[in-house]
Structures are given as C-alpha cells and as structure tokens.
Design a protein around this motif. Sequence first.
Motif, PDB file in Angstrom:
ATOM      1  N   ASN A  60       0.856  -1.198   0.000  1.00 51.04           N
ATOM      2  CA  ASN A  60       0.000   0.000   0.000  1.00 51.04           C
ATOM      3  C   ASN A  60       0.882   1.235   0.000  1.00 51.04           C
ATOM      4  OD1 ASN A  60      -2.091  -1.636   2.398  1.00 51.04           O
ATOM      5  ND2 ASN A  60      -2.677  -1.166   0.304  1.00 51.04           N
ATOM      6  N   TYR A  77       0.716   5.234   0.646  1.00 51.70           N
ATOM      7  CA  TYR A  77      -0.100   6.303   1.195  1.00 51.70           C
ATOM      8  C   TYR A  77       0.541   7.647   0.880  1.00 51.70           C
ATOM      9  CZ  TYR A  77      -2.079   2.742   4.388  1.00 51.70           C
ATOM     10  OH  TYR A  77      -2.691   1.637   4.930  1.00 51.70           O
ATOM     11  N   HIS A  81     -11.020  -2.363   9.145  1.00 54.58           N
ATOM     12  CA  HIS A  81     -11.434  -3.579   8.433  1.00 54.58           C
ATOM     13  C   HIS A  81     -10.734  -4.777   9.059  1.00 54.58           C
ATOM     14  CE1 HIS A  81      -7.525  -2.609   6.685  1.00 54.58           C
ATOM     15  NE2 HIS A  81      -7.414  -3.903   6.444  1.00 54.58           N
ATOM     16  N   HIS A 109      -8.643  -3.252  12.090  1.00 55.33           N
ATOM     17  CA  HIS A 109      -7.504  -2.331  12.078  1.00 55.33           C
ATOM     18  C   HIS A 109      -7.638  -1.361  10.914  1.00 55.33           C
ATOM     19  CE1 HIS A 109      -6.385  -5.705   9.480  1.00 55.33           C
ATOM     20  NE2 HIS A 109      -5.660  -4.840   8.788  1.00 55.33           N
ATOM     21  N   ILE A 133      -5.830   2.736   9.268  1.00 56.30           N
ATOM     22  CA  ILE A 133      -4.882   3.850   9.365  1.00 56.30           C
ATOM     23  C   ILE A 133      -5.687   5.153   9.403  1.00 56.30           C
ATOM     24  CG2 ILE A 133      -3.095   5.149   8.107  1.00 56.30           C
ATOM     25  CD1 ILE A 133      -1.991   2.566   9.249  1.00 56.30           C
ATOM     26  N   ARG A 150       4.135   7.010   2.597  1.00 54.93           N
ATOM     27  CA  ARG A 150       4.373   5.813   3.407  1.00 54.93           C
ATOM     28  C   ARG A 150       4.074   4.574   2.576  1.00 54.93           C
ATOM     29  NH1 ARG A 150       0.629   2.586   6.696  1.00 54.93           N
ATOM     30  NH2 ARG A 150       1.850   1.382   8.192  1.00 54.93           N
ATOM     31  N   ASN A 174       3.367   0.523   3.107  1.00 55.09           N
ATOM     32  CA  ASN A 174       3.127  -0.580   4.037  1.00 55.09           C
ATOM     33  C   ASN A 174       3.086  -1.874   3.248  1.00 55.09           C
ATOM     34  OD1 ASN A 174       0.650  -2.418   5.338  1.00 55.09           O
ATOM     35  ND2 ASN A 174       2.222  -1.743   6.751  1.00 55.09           N
TER      36      ASN A 174
END
Length: 206
Positions: free
Chosen positions: A110, A112, A121, A177, A179, A195, A197
């Motif tokens: 991912n 960001y 989710h 969880h 962000i 970022r 992940n």
Amino acid sequence: MSAAVEIAPGVRHYPAYLDRAGQEALRDEIRAVFAAAPLFVPRMPRTGKPFSVRMSNCGPLGWVSDEKGYRYQATHPETGAPWPPMPARLLAVWAALAPGAPPPEACLINLYDATARMALHQDRDEEELSAPIVSLSLGDTALFRVGGPTRGGPTRSFRLASGDAMTLGGPGRLAFHGIDRIYAGGSTLLAEGGRINLTMRRVSKA
Ligand code: SIN
Ligand code: FE2
C-alpha cells in the motif's frame, strides 16, 4: 531487531525492526516491484469508489479490489502479468516473525500519500487463518488503530514508523484495524514522501 510490544492479545509491534540500511535495501526492492507491477487504484466492491491508497503486490498471489469484490489473483489487474516474486528479504522477515507458519503467498503493498487513510477492516479474504499477518512500514509515520474481532468494540491507537514491523496472529488475527492518518514529512526514506506498508499473508490452506 527489537523486542516486541504486545498491544493486545496476538497484536505485536516491533519498533525499529529494520535498521536504516535494511529499510533502504527494501525500499529499492519495492521500487523494482513497482516497475514490474505498476501501482493501481483499487475500487470498493459494488460502488466502485476509489481507495485513497494505491496498491501493488508481489508473490504468487496479489490482493485486488474492484466492483466485483475483494479477491486474491495471480495476475496484475491492469497489465495481466504475473506478480513479481517476493524479495528474499521479506521472506526472511516472515520466517523470523511467523515461525512455523507455511510460506507467505501474497505481499500487498500500500502506498499512502499525506491524505490517504485506510478504514477499519479485518483481513479475512484468506482461507488459512492460523498464519499471522506480517506487516512492515517504510517512510512517513502512520497512526494505526486496532480493535478486537468485532466491529464497534474498543480500539487502541499507536504510531507505526519507518522500519517498524507488526504482526496480527492467533487471537489478534481477525482484529479490526486501519490507518487514521499519515504524519507527512517525518521520514527521509522516500524522496517523494509518503508511506509504504507491506503486508505478507498466507492465503491457501497449507
Ligand atoms: C492494511 O491493513 O492493509 C494496511 C495497514 C497499514 O497500512 O499499516
Ligand atoms: Fe488490513
């Protein structure tokens, strides 16, 4: 490598798991993955609303989402090419943090930007729920929120910084969880900011 902090049962945070050299090496390997498997914008099932993150994958399977739903598939949704292999460095992190688990089949990546978010989710598109989710963060710090296995329960928030690892396993495997925010500009790892992940998953039953 650092000691784990148990945030909640089965939810472990490993601050500064990768040192700077390890983060730089992984960053360069992920750039090579992006060159072979370009970032795409996933869309919500049914509505087609775009996610705020961009995604790619490496490994035999990749996680994708579009109007038809969430799923794992062996090929990139736009190029049709197989996903590039998972770098050995990632497999080594899996072996260390998921000892005894069968090998990972997918690594979702991912990306960001400063305004991207990820709604709360569960990761539950995998058949094999006995293996943990193993996560690594690169670049800007994120505010991560984690709850229990039911939506609407209490949650805790903590920061994931560049080089941090995290695992969701055992009683934490199906923890909700997400962000909530990205702290832009805090890291020098990614020249363009943002970022990355990485989450490794075992998908099929071993
Ligand atoms: C995810 O749940 O797919 C991403 C979590 C994160 O960005 O740390
Ligand atoms: Fe997730």
